[in-house]
Motif scaffolding. Sequence first.
Motif, PDB file in Angstrom:
ATOM      1  N   SER A 135      39.049  33.650  50.920  1.00 20.29           N
ATOM      2  CA  SER A 135      39.870  34.864  51.012  1.00 20.29           C
ATOM      3  C   SER A 135      40.634  35.116  49.715  1.00 20.29           C
ATOM      4  O   SER A 135      41.048  34.193  49.026  1.00 20.29           O
ATOM      5  N   MET A 136      40.810  36.397  49.398  1.00 19.15           N
ATOM      6  CA  MET A 136      41.422  36.804  48.133  1.00 19.15           C
ATOM      7  C   MET A 136      42.907  37.076  48.316  1.00 19.15           C
ATOM      8  O   MET A 136      43.303  38.028  48.986  1.00 19.15           O
ATOM      9  N   SER A 164      33.174  35.269  49.780  1.00 13.86           N
ATOM     10  CA  SER A 164      34.471  35.577  50.382  1.00 13.86           C
ATOM     11  C   SER A 164      34.350  36.451  51.614  1.00 13.86           C
ATOM     12  O   SER A 164      33.477  37.315  51.704  1.00 13.86           O
ATOM     13  N   GLY A 165      35.275  36.219  52.546  1.00 16.11           N
ATOM     14  CA  GLY A 165      35.376  37.072  53.719  1.00 16.11           C
ATOM     15  C   GLY A 165      36.270  38.270  53.502  1.00 16.11           C
ATOM     16  O   GLY A 165      36.408  39.117  54.388  1.00 16.11           O
ATOM     17  N   GLY A 207      37.468  43.253  51.080  1.00 14.70           N
ATOM     18  CA  GLY A 207      38.087  43.773  49.867  1.00 14.70           C
ATOM     19  C   GLY A 207      37.458  43.270  48.583  1.00 14.70           C
ATOM     20  O   GLY A 207      37.569  43.920  47.536  1.00 14.70           O
ATOM     21  N   VAL A 208      36.785  42.133  48.640  1.00 17.60           N
ATOM     22  CA  VAL A 208      36.094  41.616  47.453  1.00 17.60           C
ATOM     23  C   VAL A 208      34.906  42.503  47.109  1.00 17.60           C
ATOM     24  O   VAL A 208      34.692  42.872  45.948  1.00 17.60           O
ATOM     25  N   SER A 209      34.121  42.878  48.136  1.00 13.66           N
ATOM     26  CA  SER A 209      32.972  43.759  47.887  1.00 13.66           C
ATOM     27  C   SER A 209      33.429  45.167  47.515  1.00 13.66           C
ATOM     28  O   SER A 209      32.690  45.912  46.867  1.00 13.66           O
ATOM     29  N   ALA A 210      34.649  45.534  47.936  1.00 10.49           N
ATOM     30  CA  ALA A 210      35.166  46.878  47.667  1.00 10.49           C
ATOM     31  C   ALA A 210      35.871  46.961  46.321  1.00 10.49           C
ATOM     32  O   ALA A 210      36.448  47.999  45.996  1.00 10.49           O
ATOM     33  N   SER A 211      35.819  45.906  45.546  1.00 13.55           N
ATOM     34  CA  SER A 211      36.471  45.938  44.234  1.00 13.55           C
ATOM     35  C   SER A 211      35.547  45.347  43.169  1.00 13.55           C
ATOM     36  O   SER A 211      34.470  45.898  42.913  1.00 13.55           O
TER      37      SER A 211
END
Length: 295
Positions: A135-136, A164-165, A207-211
């Motif tokens: 997690s970020m 990451s989730g 949010g990792v894939s969205a950034s």
Amino acid sequence: MNWLTNFVRPKIQALIRRNDVPDNLWTKCSSCGHMLFHRDLEQNLHVCHHCNHHMRLTVTQRLNLLFDEKTYTKVPLPKVLADPIKFKDTKKYTDRLKEYRTKTGNEDAMTVAYGNISGNPVVIAAFDFGFMGGSMGMAVGEAILVGADLAVKSKCPYLVIPASGGARMQEGILSLMQMPRTTIAVEKVKKAGLPYITLLTDPTTGGVSASFAMLGDIAIAEPGAIIGFAGARVIEETIRQKLPEGFQRAEYLLDHGMIDMVTHRHQLAKTVGTLLGHLRFQSSGLASLSYVSKT
């Protein structure tokens, strides 16, 4: 008193020296269910011999796989507030951090390191899914920024490896703030004219894939990796339609132009090394990275 349980079993266990036999000799493939001998699995880079399922790697295994001769230098990362919003569910956030730090041996979910791949200098920022699902939070955001700054100062490519989730709920809005921060860090690398490569592993979500994960100049993925924002079940319930077979898998994204290539783990180091060789700038070596030891 159960005579078989309390007397016979301990005697048998003592005779066969069960305590001397490791418990992790075999691993069950989560995809096909086959039992895999641990030595064979390690030699095959944690890829199932039967169904080709790519199992998750620790951050150390990932770095050893990519860097030449498993040689690299870890970059010191700045400390962040341990529990900025005093979060507690079934246990305190600080207790969870202590638990995962002991379990993984890492301070948080990301490691930044530099070294060479096929003789080409590169900075790598890699997630450890074993640390709270990769997690970020603020620590991961800081790590992405540190890696970007290092790549710019050393004039070498930047490779980020998500696993990451998504955002870390225990840090609330502060975890979501890492999305624009990491995006700005990526833009800094690109403005410097340096290659930014992403290696998408299972899973790359939220949010990792969205950034930063989907901003690579070149996006590579491992076979079968789940890549997306929301989960497939949530999407189906929202749109009330059945999703296509293999939706959000690396191969599906490749067919629909979302990523550039799907590469088997056996070929990853060679493929990344070839890409770095093609993209490499005139300045070679990592001499300018000497400043790291002074931080």
